[in-house]
Design a protein around this motif. Structure first.
Motif, PDB file in Angstrom:
ATOM      1  N   ALA A   1       0.825  -1.213   0.000  1.00 55.08           N
ATOM      2  CA  ALA A   1       0.000   0.000   0.000  1.00 55.08           C
ATOM      3  C   ALA A   1       0.855   1.258   0.000  1.00 55.08           C
ATOM      4  N   LEU A   2       1.934   1.246   0.775  1.00 56.43           N
ATOM      5  CA  LEU A   2       2.897   2.336   0.763  1.00 56.43           C
ATOM      6  C   LEU A   2       4.174   1.841   0.104  1.00 56.43           C
ATOM      7  N   ASP A   3       4.842   2.720  -0.631  1.00 56.98           N
ATOM      8  CA  ASP A   3       6.081   2.368  -1.310  1.00 56.98           C
ATOM      9  C   ASP A   3       7.198   2.330  -0.273  1.00 56.98           C
ATOM     10  N   CYS A   4       7.508   1.131   0.204  1.00 56.18           N
ATOM     11  CA  CYS A   4       8.441   1.001   1.331  1.00 56.18           C
ATOM     12  C   CYS A   4       9.897   1.129   0.920  1.00 56.18           C
ATOM     13  N   THR A   5      10.165   1.399  -0.368  1.00 54.71           N
ATOM     14  CA  THR A   5      11.550   1.690  -0.731  1.00 54.71           C
ATOM     15  C   THR A   5      12.023   2.972  -0.067  1.00 54.71           C
ATOM     16  N   LEU A   6      11.075   3.784   0.409  1.00 58.82           N
ATOM     17  CA  LEU A   6      11.475   4.980   1.154  1.00 58.82           C
ATOM     18  C   LEU A   6      12.330   4.618   2.365  1.00 58.82           C
ATOM     19  N   ARG A   7      12.091   3.438   2.949  1.00 60.44           N
ATOM     20  CA  ARG A   7      12.861   3.051   4.140  1.00 60.44           C
ATOM     21  C   ARG A   7      14.315   2.781   3.793  1.00 60.44           C
ATOM     22  N   ASP A   8      14.574   2.400   2.520  1.00 57.30           N
ATOM     23  CA  ASP A   8      15.942   2.131   2.091  1.00 57.30           C
ATOM     24  C   ASP A   8      16.603   3.370   1.498  1.00 57.30           C
ATOM     25  N   GLN A   9      15.797   4.337   1.091  1.00 59.49           N
ATOM     26  CA  GLN A   9      16.346   5.575   0.522  1.00 59.49           C
ATOM     27  C   GLN A   9      16.600   6.555   1.663  1.00 59.49           C
ATOM     28  N   PHE A  10      17.617   6.235   2.463  1.00 54.45           N
ATOM     29  CA  PHE A  10      17.813   6.966   3.713  1.00 54.45           C
ATOM     30  C   PHE A  10      18.389   8.353   3.494  1.00 54.45           C
ATOM     31  N   LEU A  11      18.920   8.643   2.286  1.00 57.08           N
ATOM     32  CA  LEU A  11      19.388   9.999   2.015  1.00 57.08           C
ATOM     33  C   LEU A  11      18.234  10.933   1.677  1.00 57.08           C
ATOM     34  N   GLY A  12      17.055  10.373   1.451  1.00 60.00           N
ATOM     35  CA  GLY A  12      15.881  11.201   1.198  1.00 60.00           C
ATOM     36  C   GLY A  12      15.623  11.419  -0.273  1.00 60.00           C
ATOM     37  N   PHE A  13      14.619  12.255  -0.564  1.00 62.49           N
ATOM     38  CA  PHE A  13      14.271  12.580  -1.943  1.00 62.49           C
ATOM     39  C   PHE A  13      15.345  13.464  -2.564  1.00 62.49           C
ATOM     40  N   ASP A  14      15.370  13.477  -3.905  1.00 60.13           N
ATOM     41  CA  ASP A  14      16.247  14.391  -4.610  1.00 60.13           C
ATOM     42  C   ASP A  14      15.968  15.830  -4.152  1.00 60.13           C
ATOM     43  N   ILE A  15      17.016  16.643  -4.137  1.00 62.36           N
ATOM     44  CA  ILE A  15      16.918  17.998  -3.589  1.00 62.36           C
ATOM     45  C   ILE A  15      17.111  19.017  -4.695  1.00 62.36           C
ATOM     46  N   VAL A  16      16.212  19.981  -4.756  1.00 63.17           N
ATOM     47  CA  VAL A  16      16.336  21.133  -5.644  1.00 63.17           C
ATOM     48  C   VAL A  16      16.592  22.356  -4.774  1.00 63.17           C
ATOM     49  N   ALA A  17      17.665  23.088  -5.058  1.00 62.48           N
ATOM     50  CA  ALA A  17      18.028  24.253  -4.252  1.00 62.48           C
ATOM     51  C   ALA A  17      18.478  25.380  -5.177  1.00 62.48           C
ATOM     52  N   CYS A  18      18.696  26.538  -4.590  1.00 66.57           N
ATOM     53  CA  CYS A  18      19.142  27.715  -5.349  1.00 66.57           C
ATOM     54  C   CYS A  18      20.615  27.979  -5.075  1.00 66.57           C
ATOM     55  N   GLU A  19      21.318  28.463  -6.076  1.00 65.66           N
ATOM     56  CA  GLU A  19      22.709  28.854  -5.863  1.00 65.66           C
ATOM     57  C   GLU A  19      22.766  29.923  -4.780  1.00 65.66           C
ATOM     58  N   GLY A  20      23.684  29.738  -3.836  1.00 66.90           N
ATOM     59  CA  GLY A  20      23.797  30.658  -2.714  1.00 66.90           C
ATOM     60  C   GLY A  20      23.027  30.208  -1.487  1.00 66.90           C
ATOM     61  N   ASP A  21      22.222  29.134  -1.608  1.00 67.75           N
ATOM     62  CA  ASP A  21      21.527  28.601  -0.436  1.00 67.75           C
ATOM     63  C   ASP A  21      22.535  28.026   0.559  1.00 67.75           C
ATOM     64  N   PRO A  22      22.132  27.855   1.839  1.00 67.82           N
ATOM     65  CA  PRO A  22      23.046  27.251   2.817  1.00 67.82           C
ATOM     66  C   PRO A  22      23.476  25.844   2.407  1.00 67.82           C
ATOM     67  N   ASP A  23      24.595  25.394   2.997  1.00 67.51           N
ATOM     68  CA  ASP A  23      25.102  24.052   2.723  1.00 67.51           C
ATOM     69  C   ASP A  23      24.050  22.994   3.050  1.00 67.51           C
ATOM     70  N   ILE A  24      24.116  21.887   2.327  1.00 64.08           N
ATOM     71  CA  ILE A  24      23.228  20.746   2.555  1.00 64.08           C
ATOM     72  C   ILE A  24      24.041  19.633   3.197  1.00 64.08           C
ATOM     73  N   THR A  25      23.586  19.112   4.321  1.00 62.14           N
ATOM     74  CA  THR A  25      24.290  18.035   5.013  1.00 62.14           C
ATOM     75  C   THR A  25      23.559  16.719   4.787  1.00 62.14           C
ATOM     76  N   LEU A  26      24.237  15.761   4.165  1.00 64.11           N
ATOM     77  CA  LEU A  26      23.704  14.411   3.985  1.00 64.11           C
ATOM     78  C   LEU A  26      24.218  13.532   5.112  1.00 64.11           C
ATOM     79  N   SER A  27      23.346  12.660   5.629  1.00 68.99           N
ATOM     80  CA  SER A  27      23.728  11.821   6.761  1.00 68.99           C
ATOM     81  C   SER A  27      23.486  10.354   6.444  1.00 68.99           C
ATOM     82  N   ALA A  28      24.509   9.555   6.698  1.00 65.51           N
ATOM     83  CA  ALA A  28      24.374   8.106   6.557  1.00 65.51           C
ATOM     84  C   ALA A  28      23.809   7.460   7.808  1.00 65.51           C
ATOM     85  N   LEU A  29      23.609   8.243   8.863  1.00 61.69           N
ATOM     86  CA  LEU A  29      23.144   7.688  10.135  1.00 61.69           C
ATOM     87  C   LEU A  29      21.684   7.281  10.088  1.00 61.69           C
ATOM     88  N   ASN A  30      20.965   7.673   9.022  1.00 65.02           N
ATOM     89  CA  ASN A  30      19.569   7.276   8.890  1.00 65.02           C
ATOM     90  C   ASN A  30      19.404   5.939   8.177  1.00 65.02           C
TER      91      ASN A  30
END
Length: 444
Positions: A179-208
């Protein structure tokens, strides 16, 4: 199990700008805001069908009274292929919730579907109905939804309270695993990110990751062009290098491989795209007197610099996603390019379409008093002749001034008139004599 702990970045819903989202409003207390003491959840539909959920309030102390009152708002559906920054379009108020409820009753449950305590079916939100359930959600596989849960009673303090979030509905009843797409549990880095140039740094974590804190090694790498070729191995930060800091404007697909004490490897990747302020490369005039044999209508294409999630408007009109514009007026026009992710908008930029107006009004009001071929100076050796409807030559006009609607000093009557434009066209380095004959109207 979920908890709201008094946190929540109020900048996600700027309390000075966003005072309402769906049924939820900024309170009358000056320190109130829409987002405080809240929790956010994201889920993706695994199958087509029906989805709902129950939010069950829990007592602070086992056996004690329930002091929380839960409200919620549900945003979506979103499509991962749209290149939208979902957090941005929710936080700036441009995306409104499709389900929302802040009603109070004594069952301790709120959600979408059917209240399991009193069997009351969800319905479209009506203020003071005391129905804490909204109607079922009909979903399509792959759709993404963002669920916001707020504890109204402790909105102004830091007291954490617990709840249970349970998904329901016919899709869940049919197969809880799909019923829910449980691949989200394995995609621990999250969804793809869209940001603007000059935005603050993005921190990716493997701890999830499913490895949790049981990590023996972490390896980060990046494919800057997202073309399947790894460009570099990157150093992480923190314990075992479990975090990676990505700075603007370093777009790319970032990979991680985590190994635990048992030799199990957990991989994931995420695409991060930084967009800059939009820039115009060129306005490609497809059809006008210079670029084609088509003299009416005139058509153009807006060409931006680089790729982006852009929309376009000309001459102060409505924005459109399509960079092609048809039936553009001759003469000086303006274009504006807007980045739909909020990364900026251009000032109006002028461009020229070489052509002629279909009418003019020589009444000395300063508007359309002279008729001319707009942009005629862009042509090679242009000559313009004016004829009446019977073919009598009235004037060879000065292309720098145009025609004022007179013949031998007398005003010509309202009627259709013809013109012939002779000029030379550059055809692959060869100047070819070209003639255009069309009509226009004099209106008094």
């Amino acid at each position: 199990m979920g908890t709201t702990d008094g946190g929540g970045d109020i900048d996600d819903f700027d309390p000075e700008v966003i005072t309402q989202t769906g049924c939820l409003e900024k309170g009358s207390v000056s320190s109130a805001n829409i987002e405080n003491n809240t929790g956010w959840f994201v889920f993706r539909a695994g199958t087509d069908g029906q989805i709902g959920f129950d939010i069950e309030a829990l007592p602070v102390n086992p056996g004690g009274p329930i002091t929380a009152e839960w409200d919620f708002a549900l945003y979506g559906p979103f499509d991962e292929t749209s290149n939208d920054n979902f957090c941005t379009i929710i936080g700036d108020g441009s995306a409104q919730p499709i389900r929302c409820n802040y009603e109070y009753n004594d069952t301790g449950f709120t959600g979408i579907g059917v209240n399991p305590v009193d069997g009351r079916e969800g319905a479209p939100f009506v203020k003071s109905s005391q129905n804490t359930y909204d109607e079922w959600l009909n979903v399509t596989a792959g759709e993404i939804y963002y669920l916001y849960i707020n504890n109204y009673n402790t909105n102004f303090d830091d007291e954490p309270e617990d709840f249970i979030l349970t998904f329901t509905g016919s899709s869940v009843d049919a197969d809880q695993n799909s019923a829910l797409d449980c691949t989200l549990r394995d995609q621990f880095l999250g969804f793809d990110i869209v940001a603007c140039e000059g935005d603050p740094d993005i921190t990716l974590s493997a701890l999830n990751s499913p490895a949790g804190s049981n990590i023996t090694s972490v390896e980060w790498s990046v494919d800057y062009e997202d073309d399947g070729i790894i460009d570099a191995t990157l150093p992480g930060t923190g314990s075992f290098g479990a975090e990676l800091v990505v700075s603007s404007p370093n777009s790319g697909r970032y990979y991680v491989e985590i190994e635990n004490n048992f030799g199990q490897v957990y991989p994931d990747h995420i695409l991060i795209t930084f967009y800059g302020t939009p820039e115009l490369d060129e306005v490609r005039v497809i059809d006008d007197l210079v670029n084609s044999d088509q003299t009416d209508p005139y058509n153009i294409e807006i060409v931006p610099v680089g790729d982006g999630n852009y929309e376009y408007a000309i001459n102060g009109g409505e924005f459109q996603d399509d960079p092609l514009f048809y039936d553009v007026p001759p003469g000086i026009n303006t274009v504006v390019i807007n980045d739909k992710n909020g990364c900026g908008i251009t000032d109006p930029i002028e461009f020229l379409v070489v052509g002629y107006p279909k009418f003019f009004t020589p009444n000395s009001d300063g508007v359309h008093d002279n008729w001319n071929v707009y942009g005629v100076e862009e042509l090679v050796n242009p000559v313009v002749y004016i004829f009446d409807r019977y073919g009598k030559l009235l004037k060879q006009i000065d292309v720098n001034i145009g025609w004022d609607g007179t013949f031998n000093g007398r005003d010509m009557p309202s009627s259709d008139y013809w013109f012939r434009l002779d000029y030379e066209r550059d055809d692959e380095g060869v100047l070819v004599a070209t003639s255009v004959r069309r009509h226009f109207s004099l209106v008094r």
